[in-house]
Design a protein around this motif. Structure first.
Motif, mmCIF file in Angstrom:
data_model
loop_
_atom_site.group_PDB
_atom_site.id
_atom_site.type_symbol
_atom_site.label_atom_id
_atom_site.label_comp_id
_atom_site.label_asym_id
_atom_site.label_seq_id
_atom_site.Cartn_x
_atom_site.Cartn_y
_atom_site.Cartn_z
ATOM 1 N N THR A 58 -7.952 -7.479 23.212
ATOM 2 C CA THR A 58 -8.001 -6.038 22.927
ATOM 3 C C THR A 58 -9.418 -5.573 22.587
ATOM 4 O OG1 THR A 58 -7.379 -6.443 20.615
ATOM 5 C CG2 THR A 58 -5.597 -5.919 22.170
ATOM 6 N N TRP A 59 -10.402 -6.402 22.878
ATOM 7 C CA TRP A 59 -11.813 -6.095 22.637
ATOM 8 C C TRP A 59 -12.429 -5.705 23.970
ATOM 9 C CZ3 TRP A 59 -13.801 -9.044 17.997
ATOM 10 C CH2 TRP A 59 -15.031 -8.558 17.561
ATOM 11 N N GLN A 60 -13.146 -4.609 24.026
ATOM 12 C CA GLN A 60 -13.773 -4.133 25.264
ATOM 13 C C GLN A 60 -14.721 -5.201 25.807
ATOM 14 O OE1 GLN A 60 -16.707 -2.791 26.712
ATOM 15 N NE2 GLN A 60 -15.611 -1.639 28.266
ATOM 16 N N ASP A 61 -14.650 -5.446 27.119
ATOM 17 C CA ASP A 61 -15.425 -6.524 27.758
ATOM 18 C C ASP A 61 -16.897 -6.529 27.385
ATOM 19 O OD1 ASP A 61 -13.171 -7.433 29.080
ATOM 20 O OD2 ASP A 61 -13.695 -6.515 31.005
ATOM 21 N N ALA A 62 -17.534 -5.361 27.389
ATOM 22 C CA ALA A 62 -18.989 -5.280 27.194
ATOM 23 C C ALA A 62 -19.436 -5.723 25.807
ATOM 24 C CB ALA A 62 -19.474 -3.855 27.463
ATOM 25 N N THR A 63 -18.563 -5.648 24.810
ATOM 26 C CA THR A 63 -18.953 -5.984 23.435
ATOM 27 C C THR A 63 -18.195 -7.181 22.863
ATOM 28 O OG1 THR A 63 -17.370 -4.373 22.550
ATOM 29 C CG2 THR A 63 -19.639 -3.599 22.903
ATOM 30 N N ARG A 64 -17.304 -7.782 23.658
ATOM 31 C CA ARG A 64 -16.461 -8.883 23.177
ATOM 32 C C ARG A 64 -17.274 -10.161 22.981
ATOM 33 N NH1 ARG A 64 -13.221 -10.460 27.564
ATOM 34 N NH2 ARG A 64 -12.203 -8.447 27.338
ATOM 35 N N PRO A 65 -17.125 -10.789 21.803
ATOM 36 C CA PRO A 65 -17.782 -12.089 21.588
ATOM 37 C C PRO A 65 -17.030 -13.184 22.356
ATOM 38 C CG PRO A 65 -16.434 -11.540 19.701
ATOM 39 C CD PRO A 65 -16.374 -10.347 20.638
ATOM 40 N N ALA A 66 -17.648 -14.332 22.491
ATOM 41 C CA ALA A 66 -17.004 -15.459 23.172
ATOM 42 C C ALA A 66 -15.816 -15.981 22.366
ATOM 43 C CB ALA A 66 -18.011 -16.577 23.408
ATOM 44 N N GLY A 67 -15.899 -15.898 21.051
ATOM 45 C CA GLY A 67 -14.819 -16.363 20.186
ATOM 46 C C GLY A 67 -15.021 -15.854 18.775
ATOM 47 N N LEU A 68 -14.010 -16.055 17.940
ATOM 48 C CA LEU A 68 -14.063 -15.560 16.566
ATOM 49 C C LEU A 68 -13.987 -16.674 15.532
ATOM 50 C CD1 LEU A 68 -11.658 -12.516 16.986
ATOM 51 C CD2 LEU A 68 -14.153 -12.482 16.895
ATOM 52 N N ASP A 69 -13.638 -17.865 15.935
ATOM 53 C CA ASP A 69 -13.527 -19.006 15.022
ATOM 54 C C ASP A 69 -12.582 -18.734 13.855
ATOM 55 O OD1 ASP A 69 -15.349 -20.506 16.567
ATOM 56 O OD2 ASP A 69 -17.031 -19.535 15.553
ATOM 57 N N LEU A 70 -11.466 -18.081 14.125
ATOM 58 C CA LEU A 70 -10.508 -17.779 13.058
ATOM 59 C C LEU A 70 -9.890 -19.044 12.478
ATOM 60 C CD1 LEU A 70 -8.595 -14.617 14.313
ATOM 61 C CD2 LEU A 70 -10.578 -14.769 12.814
ATOM 62 N N ALA A 71 -9.829 -20.110 13.268
ATOM 63 C CA ALA A 71 -9.271 -21.361 12.763
ATOM 64 C C ALA A 71 -10.096 -21.882 11.588
ATOM 65 C CB ALA A 71 -9.202 -22.398 13.877
ATOM 66 N N ASP A 72 -11.395 -21.608 11.591
ATOM 67 C CA ASP A 72 -12.265 -22.027 10.487
ATOM 68 C C ASP A 72 -11.910 -21.312 9.186
ATOM 69 O OD1 ASP A 72 -13.571 -23.593 12.334
ATOM 70 O OD2 ASP A 72 -15.312 -22.271 12.498
ATOM 71 N N ASP A 73 -11.349 -20.091 9.313
ATOM 72 C CA ASP A 73 -10.998 -19.284 8.139
ATOM 73 C C ASP A 73 -9.571 -19.528 7.649
ATOM 74 O OD1 ASP A 73 -13.499 -18.101 8.206
ATOM 75 O OD2 ASP A 73 -12.813 -16.389 9.393
ATOM 76 N N ALA A 74 -8.780 -20.260 8.431
ATOM 77 C CA ALA A 74 -7.369 -20.465 8.089
ATOM 78 C C ALA A 74 -7.248 -21.051 6.683
ATOM 79 C CB ALA A 74 -6.707 -21.384 9.106
ATOM 80 N N GLY A 75 -6.461 -20.388 5.864
ATOM 81 C CA GLY A 75 -6.251 -20.842 4.499
ATOM 82 C C GLY A 75 -7.329 -20.403 3.533
ATOM 83 N N LYS A 76 -8.460 -19.911 4.014
ATOM 84 C CA LYS A 76 -9.555 -19.472 3.149
ATOM 85 C C LYS A 76 -9.487 -17.977 2.870
ATOM 86 C CE LYS A 76 -12.712 -22.914 5.057
ATOM 87 N NZ LYS A 76 -13.881 -23.082 5.907
ATOM 88 N N VAL A 77 -9.068 -17.207 3.881
ATOM 89 C CA VAL A 77 -9.019 -15.746 3.771
ATOM 90 C C VAL A 77 -7.576 -15.309 3.576
ATOM 91 C CG1 VAL A 77 -9.481 -13.556 4.931
ATOM 92 C CG2 VAL A 77 -11.040 -15.483 5.253
ATOM 93 N N LYS A 78 -7.338 -14.504 2.547
ATOM 94 C CA LYS A 78 -6.019 -13.922 2.306
ATOM 95 C C LYS A 78 -6.157 -12.415 2.430
ATOM 96 C CE LYS A 78 -2.252 -13.579 -1.030
ATOM 97 N NZ LYS A 78 -1.254 -13.444 -0.020
ATOM 98 N N TRP A 79 -5.554 -11.863 3.469
ATOM 99 C CA TRP A 79 -5.615 -10.417 3.698
ATOM 100 C C TRP A 79 -4.629 -9.727 2.779
ATOM 101 C CZ3 TRP A 79 -9.482 -8.502 6.484
ATOM 102 C CH2 TRP A 79 -10.165 -9.378 7.321
ATOM 103 N N LEU A 80 -5.079 -8.649 2.116
ATOM 104 C CA LEU A 80 -4.284 -7.982 1.078
ATOM 105 C C LEU A 80 -3.756 -6.612 1.475
ATOM 106 C CD1 LEU A 80 -6.618 -8.834 -1.911
ATOM 107 C CD2 LEU A 80 -4.546 -10.048 -1.189
ATOM 108 N N GLY A 81 -4.423 -5.937 2.395
ATOM 109 C CA GLY A 81 -3.935 -4.618 2.759
ATOM 110 C C GLY A 81 -4.921 -3.837 3.598
ATOM 111 N N LEU A 82 -4.385 -2.849 4.291
ATOM 112 C CA LEU A 82 -5.160 -1.981 5.166
ATOM 113 C C LEU A 82 -4.924 -0.536 4.767
ATOM 114 C CD1 LEU A 82 -6.831 -1.546 7.817
ATOM 115 C CD2 LEU A 82 -4.624 -1.394 8.996
#
Length: 137
Positions: A58-82
């Motif tokens: 869902t990221w526009q092709d021209a600005t999309r990174p190759a990856g986000l490395d979310l697996a590295d953040d697993a268990g470290k980041v707890k999202w609380l609200g939007l």
């Protein structure tokens, strides 16, 4: 990716069940979010679930990174609200839109806020995240 039960309240803060809210877009990529705000909410939810494939798709092709490395953040980041602060355009008949939001999260027990004004673009009937400007606090 962590699986959210379909009856669970959606992490985006809509108070709707996940399956009827962001889940319909994340779990069914053929379903496109109808507005820039709906895409923003589903992308936040994808971050909470660690769904990197949805975020990149869902990221526009021209600005999309190759990856986000979310697996590295697993268990470290707890999202609380939007919190959606404002939207400009981004409706079903628009080609561009802006969504300003604040996402709250914790890392190592310490609270943080991500305050961003994001730009969205619609191509071939689908909304895509283009880029965002962070607000300093």
């Amino acid at each position: 990716m962590a699986k959210t039960p379909s009856t669970t309240v959606c992490p985006c803060g809509s108070l709707h069940p996940y399956a009827d809210c962001c889940g319909r877009f994340i779990e069914h990529p053929e379903c496109a979010a109808p507005t820039a705000e709906a895409l923003m909410r589903s992308r936040y939810t994808a971050y909470t679930l660690g769904c990197e494939s949805y975020l990149l798709a869902t990221w526009q092709d021209a600005t999309r990174p190759a990856g986000l490395d979310l697996a590295d953040d697993a268990g470290k980041v707890k999202w609380l609200g939007l919190e959606i602060r404002r939207t400009e355009q981004g409706g079903v008949n628009d080609q561009a839109g802006i969504v300003e939001f604040v996402a709250r999260y914790k890392v190592g027990g310490r609270a943080h806020r991500l305050h961003e004004t994001s730009r969205f673009q619609r191509d071939d009937g689908r909304w895509f995240y283009l880029d965002g400007a962070l607000h300093e606090h």
